[in-house]
Design an enzyme around this catalytic site. Structure first.
Site, short mmCIF file in Angstrom:
data_model
loop_
_atom_site.label_atom_id
_atom_site.label_comp_id
_atom_site.label_asym_id
_atom_site.label_seq_id
_atom_site.Cartn_x
_atom_site.Cartn_y
_atom_site.Cartn_z
N HIS A 232 0.83 -1.21 0.00
CA HIS A 232 0.00 0.00 0.00
C HIS A 232 0.87 1.26 0.00
O HIS A 232 1.80 1.35 0.78
CB HIS A 232 -0.89 -0.05 1.25
CG HIS A 232 -1.89 1.05 1.34
ND1 HIS A 232 -2.05 1.82 2.46
CD2 HIS A 232 -2.80 1.51 0.44
CE1 HIS A 232 -3.02 2.69 2.26
NE2 HIS A 232 -3.49 2.53 1.04
N HIS B 110 -0.37 11.28 -1.56
CA HIS B 110 -1.71 10.90 -1.12
C HIS B 110 -2.58 12.08 -0.75
O HIS B 110 -3.73 12.18 -1.17
CB HIS B 110 -1.60 9.93 0.07
CG HIS B 110 -2.93 9.49 0.59
ND1 HIS B 110 -3.65 10.21 1.53
CD2 HIS B 110 -3.68 8.41 0.30
CE1 HIS B 110 -4.78 9.59 1.79
NE2 HIS B 110 -4.82 8.49 1.06
O1 G3P Z 1 -6.40 1.95 -3.34
C1 G3P Z 1 -6.59 1.48 -2.06
C2 G3P Z 1 -6.31 2.52 -1.00
O2 G3P Z 1 -5.08 3.13 -1.27
C3 G3P Z 1 -7.38 3.56 -0.93
O3 G3P Z 1 -7.24 4.42 0.14
O4 G3P Z 1 -6.73 6.61 1.06
O5 G3P Z 1 -4.98 4.86 1.09
O6 G3P Z 1 -5.63 5.97 -1.03
P1 G3P Z 1 -6.09 5.51 0.31
MG MG Z 2 -4.37 4.83 -2.41
#
Ligand code: G3P
Ligand code: MG
Length: 244
Positions: free
Chosen positions: A11, A53
């Protein structure tokens, strides 16, 4: 959808072991045996797609203010953690191709920039991965962005991204010609999962950092998980552990 879909996706590039959304993170994920990484792409004040992000710089860099109002010469001089720079999307794409990683490119438009972000990211994704053996997967919480991606780069597969899948999730998937459903692991209902499984639609859940939760989600029929805990869920580690 291209097969096989890796069960684990790092992630924000490198999860919590490296600064998020950096090239160091992507490299680390590959070193630890991950076959897939997710990262977030937003436009700079100059319209350059970059990995970040938040809409503002404070949390992940030593800069200040909105990303969408900051010029490239400032952005690329910032520290994104442990001396890492904010990467251009082009650099991340090249690295994923070099390392043979499946990239889940999350289109993350700053509010009000849905159209330009989707247009640039969709076009560049098609260009960067042309002819690559491992093709990327585009996703976004912005359905408008996915619609644009569908029209501009139909050959790049799309996943619809929700916190909680709405009742019309399947209709949205069909409209967007998406191949996968991405949602918050904590909000995934049995009915949605059963319907997706019955239709052979892969469900990808974020963000899972606890082994027991991962085990339960896989047993319930989830296809892949996004994790920050590269240390716990490194595929190399899992080879030596019978837990998941
Ligand atoms: O794509 C999955 C996840 O990354 C979505 O949440 O806020 O971490 O971008 P976020
Ligand atoms: Mg994401």
């Amino acid at each position: 959808m291209q097969k096989p879909l890796p069960r684990w996706i790092a992630h924000r590039g490198g999860g919590s072991l490296a600064p998020e959304n950096t090239l160091a993170g992507i490299r680390l994920a590959a070193q630890l045996g991950f076959k897939a990484v997710e990262f977030d792409v937003m436009l700079s004040g100059d319209g350059t797609p970059i990995l970040i992000h938040d809409e503002t710089l404070e949390r992940t860099t030593n800069g200040r203010g909105p990303v969408a109002e900051t010029s490239d010469n400032i952005l690329f001089s910032l520290d994104a953690g442990r001396g890492e720079r904010i990467p251009r999307f082009a650099e991340a794409a090249a690295l994923c191709r070099e390392l043979g990683l499946l990239a889940n490119v999350e289109i993350k438009p700053a509010t009000g920039y849905e159209k330009p972000t989707a247009e640039v990211v969709a076009r560049m994704t098609a260009e960067f991965w042309r002819g690559a053996s491992v093709q990327p997967l585009l996703s976004s919480f912005s359905l408008e962005a996915l619609e644009i991606a569908r029209d501009l780069a139909p050959e790049i597969e799309r996943g619809v991204l929700f916190e909680l899948a709405p009742t019309d999730w399947l209709a949205e998937m069909r409209r967007l010609q998406a191949v996968s459903l991405h949602c918050d692991a904590a909000l995934l209902g049995n009915d949605v999962l059963a319907e997706a499984n019955a239709r052979g639609i892969p469900v990808l859940c974020y963000t899972v950092n606890v082994p027991e939760k991962a085990k339960m989600l896989f047993e319930r029929g989830v296809s892949a998980l996004f994790t920050d805990r590269l240390d716990l869920f490194s595929p190399k580690q899992l080879l030596t552990k019978a837990c998941i």
